[in-house]
Design a protein around this motif. Structure first.
Motif, PDB file in Angstrom:
ATOM      1  N   SER A 119      -6.620   1.635  15.752  1.00  0.00           N
ATOM      2  CA  SER A 119      -5.588   0.728  15.468  1.00  0.00           C
ATOM      3  C   SER A 119      -4.306   1.033  14.871  1.00  0.00           C
ATOM      4  O   SER A 119      -3.118   0.817  15.036  1.00  0.00           O
ATOM      5  CB  SER A 119      -5.961  -0.617  14.783  1.00  0.00           C
ATOM      6  OG  SER A 119      -6.241  -0.288  13.661  1.00  0.00           O
ATOM      7  N   ASP A 120      -4.561   1.945  14.022  1.00  0.00           N
ATOM      8  CA  ASP A 120      -3.418   2.673  13.007  1.00  0.00           C
ATOM      9  C   ASP A 120      -2.600   1.441  12.386  1.00  0.00           C
ATOM     10  O   ASP A 120      -1.525   1.070  12.093  1.00  0.00           O
ATOM     11  CB  ASP A 120      -2.347   3.556  13.491  1.00  0.00           C
ATOM     12  CG  ASP A 120      -1.382   4.229  12.857  1.00  0.00           C
ATOM     13  OD1 ASP A 120      -1.714   4.062  11.691  1.00  0.00           O
ATOM     14  OD2 ASP A 120      -0.412   4.761  13.101  1.00  0.00           O
ATOM     15  N   GLN A 121      -3.817   0.433  11.849  1.00  0.00           N
ATOM     16  CA  GLN A 121      -3.204  -0.682  11.243  1.00  0.00           C
ATOM     17  C   GLN A 121      -2.481  -0.213   9.874  1.00  0.00           C
ATOM     18  O   GLN A 121      -3.258   0.405   8.935  1.00  0.00           O
ATOM     19  CB  GLN A 121      -4.510  -1.547  10.892  1.00  0.00           C
ATOM     20  CG  GLN A 121      -4.421  -2.806   9.655  1.00  0.00           C
ATOM     21  CD  GLN A 121      -3.693  -3.757  10.250  1.00  0.00           C
ATOM     22  OE1 GLN A 121      -3.568  -3.898  11.439  1.00  0.00           O
ATOM     23  NE2 GLN A 121      -3.192  -4.773   9.090  1.00  0.00           N
ATOM     24  N   CYS A 122      -1.418  -0.913   9.515  1.00  0.00           N
ATOM     25  CA  CYS A 122      -0.638  -0.468   8.530  1.00  0.00           C
ATOM     26  C   CYS A 122       0.635  -1.663   8.614  1.00  0.00           C
ATOM     27  O   CYS A 122       1.643  -1.429   8.948  1.00  0.00           O
ATOM     28  CB  CYS A 122       0.035   0.795   8.663  1.00  0.00           C
ATOM     29  SG  CYS A 122       0.791   1.480   7.213  1.00  0.00           S
ATOM     30  N   SER A 123       0.066  -2.879   7.939  1.00  0.00           N
ATOM     31  CA  SER A 123       0.876  -4.022   8.171  1.00  0.00           C
ATOM     32  C   SER A 123       1.891  -4.372   7.102  1.00  0.00           C
ATOM     33  O   SER A 123       1.624  -3.997   5.893  1.00  0.00           O
ATOM     34  CB  SER A 123       0.194  -5.419   8.314  1.00  0.00           C
ATOM     35  OG  SER A 123      -0.768  -5.459   7.237  1.00  0.00           O
ATOM     36  N   PHE A 124       3.150  -4.442   7.510  1.00  0.00           N
ATOM     37  CA  PHE A 124       4.284  -4.691   6.425  1.00  0.00           C
ATOM     38  C   PHE A 124       4.934  -6.116   6.861  1.00  0.00           C
ATOM     39  O   PHE A 124       5.182  -6.082   8.271  1.00  0.00           O
ATOM     40  CB  PHE A 124       5.406  -3.808   6.286  1.00  0.00           C
ATOM     41  CG  PHE A 124       4.542  -2.396   5.695  1.00  0.00           C
ATOM     42  CD1 PHE A 124       4.709  -2.260   4.192  1.00  0.00           C
ATOM     43  CD2 PHE A 124       4.414  -1.477   6.402  1.00  0.00           C
ATOM     44  CE1 PHE A 124       4.000  -1.285   3.782  1.00  0.00           C
ATOM     45  CE2 PHE A 124       3.893  -0.561   5.935  1.00  0.00           C
ATOM     46  CZ  PHE A 124       3.412  -0.205   4.444  1.00  0.00           C
ATOM     47  N   ASP A 125       5.122  -7.104   6.038  1.00  0.00           N
ATOM     48  CA  ASP A 125       5.992  -8.203   6.693  1.00  0.00           C
ATOM     49  C   ASP A 125       7.284  -7.814   7.161  1.00  0.00           C
ATOM     50  O   ASP A 125       7.897  -7.088   6.404  1.00  0.00           O
ATOM     51  CB  ASP A 125       6.066  -9.078   5.312  1.00  0.00           C
ATOM     52  CG  ASP A 125       4.785 -10.124   5.116  1.00  0.00           C
ATOM     53  OD1 ASP A 125       4.165 -10.426   6.149  1.00  0.00           O
ATOM     54  OD2 ASP A 125       4.678 -10.788   3.924  1.00  0.00           O
ATOM     55  N   PHE A 126       7.761  -8.725   7.934  1.00  0.00           N
ATOM     56  CA  PHE A 126       9.082  -8.446   8.381  1.00  0.00           C
ATOM     57  C   PHE A 126       9.957  -8.779   7.253  1.00  0.00           C
ATOM     58  O   PHE A 126      10.888  -8.086   6.832  1.00  0.00           O
ATOM     59  CB  PHE A 126       9.411  -9.115   9.649  1.00  0.00           C
ATOM     60  CG  PHE A 126      10.802  -9.039   9.996  1.00  0.00           C
ATOM     61  CD1 PHE A 126      11.522  -7.917  10.307  1.00  0.00           C
ATOM     62  CD2 PHE A 126      11.625 -10.185  10.061  1.00  0.00           C
ATOM     63  CE1 PHE A 126      12.949  -7.845  10.837  1.00  0.00           C
ATOM     64  CE2 PHE A 126      12.992 -10.115  10.373  1.00  0.00           C
ATOM     65  CZ  PHE A 126      13.374  -9.062  10.871  1.00  0.00           C
ATOM     66  N   LYS A 127      10.053  -9.986   6.757  1.00  0.00           N
ATOM     67  CA  LYS A 127      10.890 -10.599   5.565  1.00  0.00           C
ATOM     68  C   LYS A 127      10.336  -9.671   4.369  1.00  0.00           C
ATOM     69  O   LYS A 127       9.120  -9.889   3.918  1.00  0.00           O
ATOM     70  CB  LYS A 127      10.629 -12.093   5.469  1.00  0.00           C
ATOM     71  CG  LYS A 127      11.068 -12.709   6.735  1.00  0.00           C
ATOM     72  CD  LYS A 127      11.060 -14.240   6.471  1.00  0.00           C
ATOM     73  CE  LYS A 127      11.724 -14.828   7.824  1.00  0.00           C
ATOM     74  NZ  LYS A 127      11.487 -16.299   7.835  1.00  0.00           N
ATOM     75  N   GLY A 128      11.154  -9.119   3.624  1.00  0.00           N
ATOM     76  CA  GLY A 128      11.029  -8.574   2.371  1.00  0.00           C
ATOM     77  C   GLY A 128      10.307  -7.258   2.227  1.00  0.00           C
ATOM     78  O   GLY A 128      10.541  -6.414   1.422  1.00  0.00           O
ATOM     79  N   GLN A 129       9.944  -6.867   3.219  1.00  0.00           N
ATOM     80  CA  GLN A 129       9.204  -5.458   3.410  1.00  0.00           C
ATOM     81  C   GLN A 129       9.860  -4.567   4.543  1.00  0.00           C
ATOM     82  O   GLN A 129      10.689  -3.641   4.230  1.00  0.00           O
ATOM     83  CB  GLN A 129       7.837  -5.493   3.751  1.00  0.00           C
ATOM     84  CG  GLN A 129       7.050  -6.101   2.616  1.00  0.00           C
ATOM     85  CD  GLN A 129       5.443  -5.814   2.633  1.00  0.00           C
ATOM     86  OE1 GLN A 129       4.777  -6.431   3.406  1.00  0.00           O
ATOM     87  NE2 GLN A 129       4.788  -5.123   1.317  1.00  0.00           N
ATOM     88  N   LYS A 130       9.798  -4.795   5.898  1.00  0.00           N
ATOM     89  CA  LYS A 130      10.535  -4.062   6.848  1.00  0.00           C
ATOM     90  C   LYS A 130      12.092  -4.282   6.430  1.00  0.00           C
ATOM     91  O   LYS A 130      12.734  -3.251   6.815  1.00  0.00           O
ATOM     92  CB  LYS A 130      10.244  -4.799   8.271  1.00  0.00           C
ATOM     93  CG  LYS A 130       8.735  -4.713   8.699  1.00  0.00           C
ATOM     94  CD  LYS A 130       8.674  -2.906   9.058  1.00  0.00           C
ATOM     95  CE  LYS A 130       7.270  -2.818   9.820  1.00  0.00           C
ATOM     96  NZ  LYS A 130       7.227  -1.559  10.271  1.00  0.00           N
TER      97      LYS A 130
END
Length: 472
Positions: free
Chosen positions: A314-325
């Motif tokens: 998956s290469d799961q590596c999640s960041f929120d759009f709001k506040g992170q991306k």
């Protein structure tokens, strides 16, 4: 409690057949027809496939990156994985130069303690190589059962290691019985292209892709393959995204080299145009390697079909759009790299692969579970359904249609990379070592029940044979 799964179709990497499966004490105790036990719980799998639990060889949970930390930790990440039909993950321990390797491993044990709902293991990043590191690697393998080492060829001045480090790691891995993994992109060239883009005022998310063209992935992949041949060692190339890299892996394998390749669902179904979405939404699709032109998708599908690529991570590596991306507004280099993919990995491969005739059912199981188990020292306890294996089992409804969305997924992140995508096929019930984690699409597991798995050395699982079609 003893369980018997009835009325389903069992699918392994080599066979497809109708059978009942009896589970006792966390393992498969019997496979046959008309199994009966008045004390057993009966699980009706009518109309469903019975798959071995998925193994995700590539996750980043609770990982620091770019001044922030991934949104999904070992609790939310493994819950989402379970909903997606994954029963084992292998996460990456990031190391720091000059610090003992064990300190990084201890940190990851703390991150995962009392959180994981499915079984898990670790890969270990190698950022430098010296006598102390070489000595400690032996201890890591024997004490921790970590038998795979990751070397970054990209992220200059952050993770990137030089060719000497990669080569010496390959030599060590050959002697120690470990598998070397590489993130194959030419970090030096990317660094130059990135600085030039920023100098010219090119700051939007699309420039993340334009400064990491397929050629830099192909070049680095070829270089890693040649160093592997020189060292007479073994290599696993993570997140292959393009034709140029596939060609290098295929050429190396044709020479008989022990080189393996992984791709990810995002590269199979998404393309570079997603980074051009307005209102900075292209940032949601910034990961490395970047999304490619659509023409690369069929190359990857064909590579899975013909065995040039062998696994799906998956290469799961999640960041929120709001506040992170959004940290990268005005400078694409500050957008945290990564996306939320752990939950949808298996369903996307089934829907886009099996349902559309690109791969067979048995290839699907091999790509999502069996081959990974063999490469990373988990087979035969995991990765197949046979008498004596862990009862990591997915009951999967191939007819269920749904739409992927952040409104219905179970990851902690605030968007879904595959938003609006219609797919066919869904995990209904997921067992980990015979215990329900997902029951009729409802989470019933418990944080902390997941066990840390020590893995066998590279090669010991590759040639094992299991009677996967035992029928009583």
């Amino acid at each position: 409690m003893k369980k018997i799964i009835k009325n389903g179709t069992v699918v392994t990497a080599s066979d497809t057949f109708s059978a009942d499966i009896c589970i006792e004490n966390g393992v498969v105790s019997m496979i046959g027809h008309e199994l009966h036990d008045p004390q057993a719980e009966i699980i009706d799998a009518s109309g469903c496939y019975i798959f071995p639990g998925g193994i995700d060889p590539h996750t980043h949970l609770d990982m620091p990156f770019g001044g922030t930390v991934t949104k999904d930790d070992f609790e939310t990440g493994t819950i989402a994985a379970a909903f997606g039909g994954t029963t084992t993950i292998i996460d990456f321990c990031l190391t720091n130069k000059g610090e003992p390797l064990q300190s990084a491993i201890d940190t990851w044990h703390k991150k995962s303690k009392d959180k994981a709902v499915i079984d898990y293991s670790f890969h270990l990043m190698i950022g430098e190589i010296n006598d102390d590191v070489l000595t400690e690697l032996k201890e890591v393998i024997n004490k921790e059962g970590i038998t795979s080492f990751k070397v970054f060829m990209a992220y200059k001045n952050v993770f990137q290691a030089d060719d000497g480090t990669l080569y010496r790691t390959l030599l060590a891995a050959k002697d120690l019985g470990a598998l070397v993994m590489v993130h194959a992109e030419n970090g030096d060239v990317i660094d130059y292209l990135t600085k030039q883009a920023l100098k010219e005022g090119k700051t939007d998310p699309i420039y993340h892709a334009l400064t990491r063209p397929p050629e830099v992935e192909g070049e680095a992949t070829g270089r890693a393959c040649q160093l592997t041949e020189l060292a007479d060692s073994q290599l696993y190339v993570v997140h292959v995204s393009c034709k140029e890299a596939v060609e290098q892996i295929s050429k190396a394998r044709d020479k008989g080299l022990n080189i393996w390749g992984e791709t990810c669902p995002q590269y199979l179904v998404l393309d570079k145009t997603y980074l051009e979405k307005p209102n900075f939404e292209g940032a949601k699709y910034v990961w490395s390697p970047p999304l490619r032109d659509k023409e690369h998708q069929e190359v990857l599908w064909n590579a899975l079909k013909n065995g040039q690529l062998q696994t799906l991570g998956s290469d799961q590596c999640s960041f929120d759009f709001k506040g992170q991306k959004e940290l990268g507004r005005g400078d694409f280099t500050k957008i945290p790299n990564g996306g939320p993919t752990i939950e949808d990995r298996i369903s996307i491969l089934f829907s886009e692969g099996v349902q559309k005739g690109r791969i067979t059912l048995n290839q699907f199981v091999d790509i999502t579970s069996t081959r990974i188990a063999k490469l990373f020292g988990l087979f035969p306890k995991k990765g197949t359904i046979a008498v004596g294996t862990d009862a990591d089992i997915v009951i999967f409804d191939p007819k269920k249609e749904r739409v992927l969305s952040a409104n219905t997924h179970h990851m902690a992140v605030d968007y879904n990379a595959f938003e609006g995508m219609k797919i066919k096929g869904e995990p209904i019930t997921v067992l980990s070592r015979g215990e329900y984690v997902i029951k009729n699409k409802t989470f019933v597991g418990k944080p902390g029940r997941g066990q840390y798995i020590k893995r066998a050395k590279y090669g010991k699982s590759l040639n094992l044979s299991v009677n996967e079609t035992l029928r009583i």
